[in-house]
Design a protein around this motif. Structure first.
Motif, PDB file in Angstrom:
ATOM      1  N   HIS A 118      -0.879 -13.381   0.937  1.00  0.00           N
ATOM      2  CA  HIS A 118      -2.245 -13.143   1.255  1.00  0.00           C
ATOM      3  C   HIS A 118      -2.490 -13.753   2.938  1.00  0.00           C
ATOM      4  O   HIS A 118      -2.106 -14.862   3.019  1.00  0.00           O
ATOM      5  CB  HIS A 118      -3.047 -14.195   0.280  1.00  0.00           C
ATOM      6  CG  HIS A 118      -2.804 -13.796  -1.137  1.00  0.00           C
ATOM      7  ND1 HIS A 118      -3.621 -12.751  -1.626  1.00  0.00           N
ATOM      8  CD2 HIS A 118      -2.057 -14.290  -1.970  1.00  0.00           C
ATOM      9  CE1 HIS A 118      -3.450 -12.711  -2.863  1.00  0.00           C
ATOM     10  NE2 HIS A 118      -2.313 -13.763  -3.028  1.00  0.00           N
ATOM     11  N   GLU A 119      -2.883 -12.769   3.496  1.00  0.00           N
ATOM     12  CA  GLU A 119      -2.923 -13.136   5.267  1.00  0.00           C
ATOM     13  C   GLU A 119      -4.392 -12.624   5.374  1.00  0.00           C
ATOM     14  O   GLU A 119      -5.093 -11.894   4.551  1.00  0.00           O
ATOM     15  CB  GLU A 119      -1.896 -12.288   6.057  1.00  0.00           C
ATOM     16  CG  GLU A 119      -0.499 -12.723   5.659  1.00  0.00           C
ATOM     17  CD  GLU A 119       0.614 -12.337   6.450  1.00  0.00           C
ATOM     18  OE1 GLU A 119      -0.031 -11.656   7.440  1.00  0.00           O
ATOM     19  OE2 GLU A 119       1.513 -12.557   6.368  1.00  0.00           O
ATOM     20  N   TYR A 120      -4.698 -12.961   6.498  1.00  0.00           N
ATOM     21  CA  TYR A 120      -6.302 -12.713   7.213  1.00  0.00           C
ATOM     22  C   TYR A 120      -6.397 -11.287   7.068  1.00  0.00           C
ATOM     23  O   TYR A 120      -7.743 -10.962   6.981  1.00  0.00           O
ATOM     24  CB  TYR A 120      -6.305 -13.201   8.692  1.00  0.00           C
ATOM     25  CG  TYR A 120      -5.435 -12.662   9.696  1.00  0.00           C
ATOM     26  CD1 TYR A 120      -6.160 -11.486  10.382  1.00  0.00           C
ATOM     27  CD2 TYR A 120      -4.069 -12.693   9.744  1.00  0.00           C
ATOM     28  CE1 TYR A 120      -5.303 -10.882  11.352  1.00  0.00           C
ATOM     29  CE2 TYR A 120      -3.469 -12.145  10.811  1.00  0.00           C
ATOM     30  CZ  TYR A 120      -4.132 -11.021  11.393  1.00  0.00           C
ATOM     31  OH  TYR A 120      -3.288 -10.202  12.454  1.00  0.00           O
ATOM     32  N   ASN A 121      -5.467 -10.539   7.250  1.00  0.00           N
ATOM     33  CA  ASN A 121      -5.670  -8.765   7.430  1.00  0.00           C
ATOM     34  C   ASN A 121      -5.599  -8.358   5.996  1.00  0.00           C
ATOM     35  O   ASN A 121      -5.649  -7.272   6.037  1.00  0.00           O
ATOM     36  CB  ASN A 121      -5.123  -8.376   8.542  1.00  0.00           C
ATOM     37  CG  ASN A 121      -3.340  -8.550   8.180  1.00  0.00           C
ATOM     38  OD1 ASN A 121      -2.980  -9.193   7.501  1.00  0.00           O
ATOM     39  ND2 ASN A 121      -2.596  -7.769   9.012  1.00  0.00           N
ATOM     40  N   GLY A 122      -5.341  -8.912   4.987  1.00  0.00           N
ATOM     41  CA  GLY A 122      -5.311  -8.386   3.499  1.00  0.00           C
ATOM     42  C   GLY A 122      -4.008  -9.161   2.757  1.00  0.00           C
ATOM     43  O   GLY A 122      -3.364  -9.960   3.227  1.00  0.00           O
ATOM     44  N   SER A 123      -3.860  -8.407   1.487  1.00  0.00           N
ATOM     45  CA  SER A 123      -2.904  -8.925   0.671  1.00  0.00           C
ATOM     46  C   SER A 123      -2.167  -8.069   0.374  1.00  0.00           C
ATOM     47  O   SER A 123      -2.423  -6.643   0.459  1.00  0.00           O
ATOM     48  CB  SER A 123      -3.609  -9.505  -0.664  1.00  0.00           C
ATOM     49  OG  SER A 123      -4.593 -10.338  -0.412  1.00  0.00           O
ATOM     50  N   SER A 124      -0.741  -8.158  -0.120  1.00  0.00           N
ATOM     51  CA  SER A 124       0.239  -7.176  -0.211  1.00  0.00           C
ATOM     52  C   SER A 124       1.300  -7.678  -1.135  1.00  0.00           C
ATOM     53  O   SER A 124       1.466  -9.169  -1.431  1.00  0.00           O
ATOM     54  CB  SER A 124       0.876  -6.896   0.996  1.00  0.00           C
ATOM     55  OG  SER A 124       1.498  -8.080   1.653  1.00  0.00           O
ATOM     56  N   VAL A 125       2.243  -6.794  -1.734  1.00  0.00           N
ATOM     57  CA  VAL A 125       3.320  -7.261  -2.557  1.00  0.00           C
ATOM     58  C   VAL A 125       4.411  -7.011  -1.703  1.00  0.00           C
ATOM     59  O   VAL A 125       4.953  -6.298  -1.525  1.00  0.00           O
ATOM     60  CB  VAL A 125       3.535  -6.675  -4.017  1.00  0.00           C
ATOM     61  CG1 VAL A 125       4.725  -6.843  -4.662  1.00  0.00           C
ATOM     62  CG2 VAL A 125       2.120  -6.846  -4.675  1.00  0.00           C
ATOM     63  N   VAL A 126       5.047  -8.284  -1.154  1.00  0.00           N
ATOM     64  CA  VAL A 126       6.180  -8.434  -0.099  1.00  0.00           C
ATOM     65  C   VAL A 126       7.260  -9.085  -0.721  1.00  0.00           C
ATOM     66  O   VAL A 126       8.557  -8.882   0.034  1.00  0.00           O
ATOM     67  CB  VAL A 126       6.060  -8.623   1.125  1.00  0.00           C
ATOM     68  CG1 VAL A 126       5.061  -7.267   1.865  1.00  0.00           C
ATOM     69  CG2 VAL A 126       5.391  -9.940   1.482  1.00  0.00           C
ATOM     70  N   ASP A 127       7.171  -9.960  -1.794  1.00  0.00           N
ATOM     71  CA  ASP A 127       8.273 -10.706  -2.215  1.00  0.00           C
ATOM     72  C   ASP A 127       8.638 -10.356  -3.718  1.00  0.00           C
ATOM     73  O   ASP A 127       7.859  -9.828  -4.268  1.00  0.00           O
ATOM     74  CB  ASP A 127       7.583 -12.290  -2.246  1.00  0.00           C
ATOM     75  CG  ASP A 127       7.018 -12.702  -1.127  1.00  0.00           C
ATOM     76  OD1 ASP A 127       7.599 -13.298  -0.273  1.00  0.00           O
ATOM     77  OD2 ASP A 127       5.668 -12.685  -0.807  1.00  0.00           O
ATOM     78  N   TYR A 128      10.120 -10.480  -3.657  1.00  0.00           N
ATOM     79  CA  TYR A 128      10.585  -9.649  -5.022  1.00  0.00           C
ATOM     80  C   TYR A 128      11.640 -10.588  -5.749  1.00  0.00           C
ATOM     81  O   TYR A 128      12.232 -11.387  -5.004  1.00  0.00           O
ATOM     82  CB  TYR A 128      11.210  -8.240  -4.447  1.00  0.00           C
ATOM     83  CG  TYR A 128      10.216  -7.270  -4.138  1.00  0.00           C
ATOM     84  CD1 TYR A 128       9.194  -6.419  -5.027  1.00  0.00           C
ATOM     85  CD2 TYR A 128       9.667  -7.017  -2.644  1.00  0.00           C
ATOM     86  CE1 TYR A 128       8.699  -5.665  -4.649  1.00  0.00           C
ATOM     87  CE2 TYR A 128       8.787  -6.115  -2.334  1.00  0.00           C
ATOM     88  CZ  TYR A 128       8.218  -5.251  -3.162  1.00  0.00           C
ATOM     89  OH  TYR A 128       7.361  -4.340  -2.610  1.00  0.00           O
ATOM     90  N   CYS A 129      11.661 -10.118  -6.835  1.00  0.00           N
ATOM     91  CA  CYS A 129      12.741 -10.305  -7.736  1.00  0.00           C
ATOM     92  C   CYS A 129      13.205  -8.913  -7.823  1.00  0.00           C
ATOM     93  O   CYS A 129      12.642  -8.306  -8.858  1.00  0.00           O
ATOM     94  CB  CYS A 129      12.282 -11.357  -8.906  1.00  0.00           C
ATOM     95  SG  CYS A 129      13.929 -11.644  -9.944  1.00  0.00           S
TER      96      CYS A 129
END
Length: 172
Positions: A136-147
């Motif tokens: 979650h960053e100032y410019n939006g959210s994302s899925v970038v961390d994985y298992c």
């Protein structure tokens, strides 16, 4: 990239587990266009090296956005050409993700999984069936961390949870 071996004798496991803890910087932080693939190649080399010795687990911030694109392919007998990817049956359900974007590193991650017969756990197991955002960053959210795990280990994972956002990091 750090590879660690969890010895089956110390942890009462059937096989040794080789864990790759990794961080891949965002695509924009590489000055040399060829440099950004070096880390992906190193991860794939490690998977090739250790997969014959035990189970594989890749964890980390890969700065890869994969949306719901499938990294496991199903084989159809109607296909009349040779397919270079693994034959997959229905033991891996379709993945869900709150992230609706696929980026360049996401495509590279999907290819890595296809070439090494690995699968993404995010968005597939009880605890994260909705594929929650991990960043979650100032410019939006994302899925970038994985298992990401090999097929045998995937069957053994019963529960997977993306933690709630904390004040310590912008990653969950």
């Amino acid at each position: 990239i750090i590879w660690m071996k969890f010895d089956k004798r110390c942890f009462s496991l059937k096989k040794d587990v080789f864990v790759c803890a990794t961080y891949i910087p965002p695509n924009v932080s590489f000055k040399d266009p060829n440099e950004k693939y070096f880390l992906w190649d190193k991860i794939e080399e490690g998977v090739s090296k250790y997969s014959s010795m035990g189970d594989i687990l890749i964890l980390g911030d890969l700065n890869s956005r994969t949306c719901i694109e499938n990294e496991v392919l199903e084989y159809s007998k109607e296909l009349d050409f040779d397919i270079n990817y693994p034959v997959i049956n229905d033991d891996v359900r379709n993945r869900i993700s709150e992230d609706k974007i696929v980026n360049q590193f996401g495509r590279r991650l999907l290819d890595l999984c296809r070439h090494t017969n690995m699968c993404i756990v995010n968005g597939r197991k009880i605890g994260d069936l909705q594929g929650r955002y991990t960043c979650h960053e100032y410019n939006g959210s994302s899925v970038v961390d994985y298992c990401i795990v090999n097929r045998e280990m995937f069957k053994q994972i019963m529960y997977f949870k993306v933690n709630d956002l904390s004040h310590i990091s912008d990653h969950c």
